[in-house]
Structures are given as structure tokens and as C-alpha cells.
Design a protein around this motif. Structure first.
Motif, PDB file in Angstrom:
ATOM      1  N   ASP A  57       0.855  -1.190   0.000  1.00  0.00           N
ATOM      2  CA  ASP A  57       0.000   0.000   0.000  1.00  0.00           C
ATOM      3  C   ASP A  57       0.889   1.237   0.000  1.00  0.00           C
ATOM      4  O   ASP A  57       1.397   1.655   1.039  1.00  0.00           O
ATOM      5  N   GLN A  58       1.086   1.834  -1.170  1.00  0.00           N
ATOM      6  CA  GLN A  58       2.019   2.952  -1.300  1.00  0.00           C
ATOM      7  C   GLN A  58       1.589   4.182  -0.504  1.00  0.00           C
ATOM      8  O   GLN A  58       2.437   4.939  -0.018  1.00  0.00           O
ATOM      9  N   LEU A  59       0.302   4.401  -0.344  1.00  0.00           N
ATOM     10  CA  LEU A  59      -0.173   5.531   0.458  1.00  0.00           C
ATOM     11  C   LEU A  59      -0.089   5.228   1.945  1.00  0.00           C
ATOM     12  O   LEU A  59       0.311   6.073   2.740  1.00  0.00           O
ATOM     13  N   GLY A  60      -0.461   4.014   2.323  1.00  0.00           N
ATOM     14  CA  GLY A  60      -0.470   3.624   3.728  1.00  0.00           C
ATOM     15  C   GLY A  60       0.899   3.665   4.379  1.00  0.00           C
ATOM     16  O   GLY A  60       1.018   3.984   5.566  1.00  0.00           O
ATOM     17  N   VAL A  61       1.935   3.378   3.603  1.00  0.00           N
ATOM     18  CA  VAL A  61       3.278   3.355   4.183  1.00  0.00           C
ATOM     19  C   VAL A  61       3.841   4.756   4.419  1.00  0.00           C
ATOM     20  O   VAL A  61       4.810   4.911   5.161  1.00  0.00           O
ATOM     21  N   LEU A  62       3.217   5.783   3.824  1.00  0.00           N
ATOM     22  CA  LEU A  62       3.743   7.139   3.961  1.00  0.00           C
ATOM     23  C   LEU A  62       3.761   7.629   5.411  1.00  0.00           C
ATOM     24  O   LEU A  62       4.709   8.287   5.824  1.00  0.00           O
ATOM     25  N   ASP A  63       2.706   7.318   6.164  1.00  0.00           N
ATOM     26  CA  ASP A  63       2.663   7.769   7.562  1.00  0.00           C
ATOM     27  C   ASP A  63       2.767   6.601   8.551  1.00  0.00           C
ATOM     28  O   ASP A  63       2.549   6.772   9.744  1.00  0.00           O
ATOM     29  N   GLN A  64       3.131   5.447   8.052  1.00  0.00           N
ATOM     30  CA  GLN A  64       3.219   4.255   8.896  1.00  0.00           C
ATOM     31  C   GLN A  64       4.198   4.444  10.054  1.00  0.00           C
ATOM     32  O   GLN A  64       3.891   4.127  11.204  1.00  0.00           O
ATOM     33  N   ALA A  65       5.373   4.962   9.794  1.00  0.00           N
ATOM     34  CA  ALA A  65       6.386   5.124  10.841  1.00  0.00           C
ATOM     35  C   ALA A  65       5.888   6.042  11.952  1.00  0.00           C
ATOM     36  O   ALA A  65       6.076   5.751  13.138  1.00  0.00           O
ATOM     37  N   ASP A  66       5.228   7.123  11.582  1.00  0.00           N
ATOM     38  CA  ASP A  66       4.701   8.055  12.584  1.00  0.00           C
ATOM     39  C   ASP A  66       3.610   7.407  13.427  1.00  0.00           C
ATOM     40  O   ASP A  66       3.593   7.542  14.651  1.00  0.00           O
ATOM     41  N   ARG A  67       2.691   6.707  12.755  1.00  0.00           N
ATOM     42  CA  ARG A  67       1.604   6.039  13.483  1.00  0.00           C
ATOM     43  C   ARG A  67       2.151   4.994  14.443  1.00  0.00           C
ATOM     44  O   ARG A  67       1.699   4.864  15.581  1.00  0.00           O
ATOM     45  N   GLU A  68       3.135   4.240  13.972  1.00  0.00           N
ATOM     46  CA  GLU A  68       3.692   3.171  14.802  1.00  0.00           C
ATOM     47  C   GLU A  68       4.521   3.720  15.956  1.00  0.00           C
ATOM     48  O   GLU A  68       4.528   3.153  17.042  1.00  0.00           O
ATOM     49  N   GLN A  69       5.224   4.828  15.743  1.00  0.00           N
ATOM     50  CA  GLN A  69       6.007   5.438  16.822  1.00  0.00           C
ATOM     51  C   GLN A  69       5.079   5.888  17.958  1.00  0.00           C
ATOM     52  O   GLN A  69       5.364   5.652  19.133  1.00  0.00           O
ATOM     53  N   LEU A  70       3.973   6.533  17.617  1.00  0.00           N
ATOM     54  CA  LEU A  70       3.000   6.955  18.635  1.00  0.00           C
ATOM     55  C   LEU A  70       2.444   5.747  19.379  1.00  0.00           C
ATOM     56  O   LEU A  70       2.284   5.775  20.598  1.00  0.00           O
ATOM     57  N   ALA A  71       2.160   4.707  18.640  1.00  0.00           N
ATOM     58  CA  ALA A  71       1.625   3.481  19.251  1.00  0.00           C
ATOM     59  C   ALA A  71       2.649   2.858  20.197  1.00  0.00           C
ATOM     60  O   ALA A  71       2.294   2.416  21.292  1.00  0.00           O
ATOM     61  N   ALA A  72       3.905   2.837  19.788  1.00  0.00           N
ATOM     62  CA  ALA A  72       4.960   2.258  20.632  1.00  0.00           C
ATOM     63  C   ALA A  72       5.061   3.017  21.948  1.00  0.00           C
ATOM     64  O   ALA A  72       5.186   2.405  23.020  1.00  0.00           O
ATOM     65  N   GLU A  73       5.004   4.330  21.874  1.00  0.00           N
ATOM     66  CA  GLU A  73       5.105   5.136  23.095  1.00  0.00           C
ATOM     67  C   GLU A  73       3.955   4.819  24.046  1.00  0.00           C
ATOM     68  O   GLU A  73       4.161   4.644  25.247  1.00  0.00           O
ATOM     69  N   ARG A  74       2.738   4.742  23.521  1.00  0.00           N
ATOM     70  CA  ARG A  74       1.591   4.492  24.386  1.00  0.00           C
ATOM     71  C   ARG A  74       1.580   3.074  24.941  1.00  0.00           C
ATOM     72  O   ARG A  74       1.459   2.860  26.141  1.00  0.00           O
ATOM     73  N   ILE A  75       1.740   2.086  24.056  1.00  0.00           N
ATOM     74  CA  ILE A  75       1.556   0.690  24.472  1.00  0.00           C
ATOM     75  C   ILE A  75       2.705   0.222  25.367  1.00  0.00           C
ATOM     76  O   ILE A  75       2.464  -0.330  26.438  1.00  0.00           O
ATOM     77  N   PHE A  76       3.940   0.450  24.951  1.00  0.00           N
ATOM     78  CA  PHE A  76       5.060   0.040  25.800  1.00  0.00           C
ATOM     79  C   PHE A  76       5.088   0.874  27.083  1.00  0.00           C
ATOM     80  O   PHE A  76       5.554   0.424  28.122  1.00  0.00           O
ATOM     81  N   GLY A  77       4.548   2.095  26.996  1.00  0.00           N
ATOM     82  CA  GLY A  77       4.479   2.964  28.159  1.00  0.00           C
ATOM     83  C   GLY A  77       3.558   2.467  29.260  1.00  0.00           C
ATOM     84  O   GLY A  77       3.577   2.996  30.372  1.00  0.00           O
ATOM     85  N   LEU A  78       2.754   1.449  28.968  1.00  0.00           N
ATOM     86  CA  LEU A  78       1.903   0.853  30.005  1.00  0.00           C
ATOM     87  C   LEU A  78       2.735   0.090  31.025  1.00  0.00           C
ATOM     88  O   LEU A  78       2.310  -0.099  32.165  1.00  0.00           O
TER      89      LEU A  78
END
Length: 197
Positions: free
Chosen positions: A85-106
């Protein structure tokens, strides 16, 4: 060990259950339904255990398995981004970084840092273990697509060139596995599972 620490760990464990609801594009090898991200991670961990002997450089298998078990936890928030998905990968890193901060932050601070570091290591692919883990992450969907007569390749009109590009990181870990992948891709083209170009 404090009750607060245990409570944080249990909260994280409960949160992980959500990964079972994240559906991937990949279908199971019997083509009965889509795979979820928890199943994907489990499958990769076992693949790493079985296939580690084929790496070009020594790897700490337990370390690679830990990476594989946590590498897609971020999809609880970020969702699964289809690799083509060429469009989906454009903001994938940003979305995943935010998710990592929240989820691992538990988790309690030390464990949060450890798992976040493992996730970053997987993403960077700079260690032998990360390169091997990335190879497993590429090979598993290839096997699914091959055994479902094209699976998502056929569904999305994926070309030979796209599959070759997606599988290229396998060679960074294992010439033997890369050779096997190439033979599967060649066979998939002959069988009509992948568009020639």
C-alpha cells in the motif's frame, strides 16, 4: 516487587489481547480466513526457532524471537499496513512510533524501555538478530501467498518486480534462504500466482 508494578504489567498483558483482532491482508494457508497479527507474530517466532541454522552470521535466537513477538504490538493502535500500500506506508512510521510510546508505556519504566528498544532494533535492522527477524517477517507472507495460489498477490495485482523488492532483505541475513525465496518467486510466476511485470 510492588503491587503497582504488577498492576502495570497486567494492564499491558490485557492490552496485548487486542492484537488478536488486528487482521492482516494475508490469508491462512488453507485460505479459510485472514490471519491476525498475534498469529503472525507467533508463527514468525517459531520459524526463527526452526530456521536459525541457515543464517550467514551467528544469531541469538532467543533475542530474535523476543523481537518477533513484540514487533507488531504497535498495530494495536496503528493497524496493519499492507506492505504494498504505497499511500499507507507514507505515515506508517509516525503512526507506529506513537503506538509504541503508548503501548510500551503501560509497562514499568525498565520493561517499557527494554521492549521499546527491541522494537526499534527490529525496525532499524542493524543487528544480525534484527536482519534475521526481518527475513522471517518477509518469508512468512510469501509462504502464505504461495500456498494460497497467489493470495494477496493475485487479489491486489502484485507484480514480480514488487515481490522481488519486498523479499530483498532476506539476503541480508541468509544467502540460503534468499535462494529458496527466489525459487519460490520464480515458480509462482510460472504458476500464474504473480504477474510477470
Amino acid at each position: 516487587m510492588s503491587i503497582d508494578r504488577l498492576a502495570q504489567q497486567i494492564e499491558f498483558v490485557v492490552e496485548l489481547d487486542k492484537l488478536k483482532h488486528i487482521l492482516r491482508q494475508t490469508v491462512l494457508m488453507d485460505a479459510s480466513r485472514r490471519e491476525n497479527s498475534a498469529e503472525h507474530s507467533w508463527h514468525l517466532a517459531l520459524m526463527a526457532t526452526v530456521l536459525a541454522e541457515h543464517t550467514d552470521e551467528p544469531v541469538d535466537v532467543a533475542h530474535a524471537v523476543k523481537m518477533l513477538l513484540i514487533h507488531d504490538i504497535v498495530e494495536i493502535d496503528a493497524g496493519d499496513t499492507f506492505c504494498y500500500d504505497q499511500l499507507g506506508v507514507l505515515d506508517q512510521a509516525d503512526r507506529e512510533q506513537l503506538a509504541a510510546e503508548r503501548i510500551f508505556g503501560l509497562l514499568p519504566a525498565g520493561q517499557a524501555e527494554e521492549l521499546r528498544a527491541l522494537w526499534h532494533e527490529f525496525e532499524a535492522r542493524e543487528t544480525a538478530e534484527a536482519r534475521f527477524a526481518a527475513a522471517m517477517d518477509r518469508i512468512q507472507p510469501l509462504l502464505h501467498n504461495f500456498h494460497t495460489k497467489g493470495g494477496t498477490w493475485a487479489q491486489h495485482g502484485i507484480t514480480h518486480a514488487q515481490v522481488l523488492q519486498r523479499m530483498a532483505p532476506v539476503a541480508n541475513s541468509s544467502a540460503r534462504l534468499a535462494e529458496y525465496v527466489q525459487s519460490m518467486i520464480d515458480q509462482a510466476v510460472v504458476l500464474g500466482y504473480i504477474k510477470p511485470e
